[in-house]
Design an enzyme around this catalytic site. Structure first.
Site, PDB file in Angstrom:
ATOM      1  N   ASP A  49     110.115 101.839 127.375  1.00 27.91           N
ATOM      2  CA  ASP A  49     109.046 102.395 127.288  1.00 27.91           C
ATOM      3  C   ASP A  49     107.920 102.639 128.289  1.00 27.91           C
ATOM      4  O   ASP A  49     108.087 102.064 128.927  1.00 27.91           O
ATOM      5  CB  ASP A  49     108.173 101.972 125.600  1.00 27.91           C
ATOM      6  N   ASN A  74     104.145  96.310 112.463  1.00 24.92           N
ATOM      7  CA  ASN A  74     104.606  97.672 111.540  1.00 24.92           C
ATOM      8  C   ASN A  74     105.991  97.470 111.856  1.00 24.92           C
ATOM      9  O   ASN A  74     106.845  98.663 111.354  1.00 24.92           O
ATOM     10  CB  ASN A  74     103.853  98.852 111.836  1.00 24.92           C
ATOM     11  N   GLU A 117     108.454 104.271 115.926  1.00 29.94           N
ATOM     12  CA  GLU A 117     107.119 103.891 114.850  1.00 29.94           C
ATOM     13  C   GLU A 117     108.087 103.592 113.673  1.00 29.94           C
ATOM     14  O   GLU A 117     108.815 104.530 113.693  1.00 29.94           O
ATOM     15  CB  GLU A 117     105.967 104.631 114.701  1.00 29.94           C
TER      16      GLU A 117
END
Ligand code: F6R
Length: 267
Positions: free
Chosen positions: A67, A136, A143
């Site tokens: 990323d 998370n 995400e």
């Protein structure tokens, strides 16, 4: 799925780094998938040391980072390119032309994301994908609610990730502050295409993400749980990140049995 629980993060890092070095010895043009963040820094410093002390050759290694932030210039101190230069690339003899990042400069980012995928395929696919995991459960910047089949694309970062990233800004002076809300990331499908996946997670803050990734139901709400679909993935954990797992004794036994089979030449 293999789960290795070590007393200390260093021990887990040593195991992971040694596996990469062994793979590099077997295949000098290894294709590595790389992560940034605090977790893999120990692996990178061991690779740099191996290059400097033992002359391990990186000249034919191909790298694909997971990323990069959209917005800041590539030489910004908080860009992932800068991170990788600091922690790995400047310390080994990797060829500049063999380094790849997901595209963050337009126009036509969607096409460039497809090109990034094609470049991975042209390189023969990723041999070893190094991963960390967010609190998370994100892997790369996939995400929660990312499609489990997603490919390289631009993602909006969650508040939790922005908060976690801001700890790096606090280390810098105010002129270097950066608050990117968008990033290009390899998809979950892209990650699952790697032949081998090594995920490291350390510290209590990662325990819930680790538990769901290993023992929870597969769900796009916890992207790390998609790794249950891969047939050659190892989680390298410390005691704190493994604290919520219910089957740690079993994982230890599995590892012991695998080591015994290896010693007896059966594997
Ligand atoms: C970054 C990446 C992220 C990190 C994750 C954990 O390239 O892939 O998924 O691995 O945010 O970050 P740290 O290691 O800083 O806790």
């Amino acid at each position: 799925m293999q789960v290795i629980v070590c007393d200390q993060p260093d021990e887990a890092t040593e195991l992971a780094a040694n596996e990469i070095l062994a793979a590099l010895e077997k295949k000098p043009d290894l294709v590595l998938g790389l992560a940034t963040g605090s977790t893999p820094i120990g692996i990178y410093s061991r690779l740099v040391r191996a290059h400097q002390e033992d002359k391990v050759d990186f000249s034919r290694v191909r790298t694909f980072n997971l990323d990069e932030f959209v917005g800041p210039p590539s030489d910004h101190p908080r860009s992932y390119r800068s991170f990788m230069r600091k922690h790995l690339f400047d310390g080994v003899n990797v060829n500049e032309g063999n380094i790849h990042f997901p595209p963050v400069e337009g126009p036509a980012l969607r096409d460039k994301c497809r090109d990034f995928e094609a470049t991975i395929r042209d390189a023969g696919g990723i041999d070893i994908q190094i991963l960390g995991i967010g609190r998370n459960g994100h892997i790369g910047f996939n995400e929660p609610t990312s499609s489990l089949a997603s490919r390289t694309r631009i993602k909006t970062l969650t508040e939790k990730t922005l908060l976690d990233n801001s700890r790096f800004d606090r280390e810098k002076d105010s002129t270097q502050k950066l608050a990117p809300t968008l990033a290009a990331t390899a998809g979950i499908g892209t990650i699952l295409d790697a032949r081998r996946i090594m995920l490291q997670a350390f510290g209590r803050a990662k325990a819930e993400a680790v538990r769901v990734s290993i023992e929870g139901p597969i769900s796009s709400f916890w992207p790390g749980s998609a790794l249950q679909l891969h047939d050659d993935v190892t989680f390298y954990l410390d005691l704190e990140s493994s604290a919520l797992l219910t089957m740690v004794d079993y994982y230890r036994q599995v590892r012991k049995n695998a080591q015994e089979l290896e010693e007896r030449g059966l594997m």
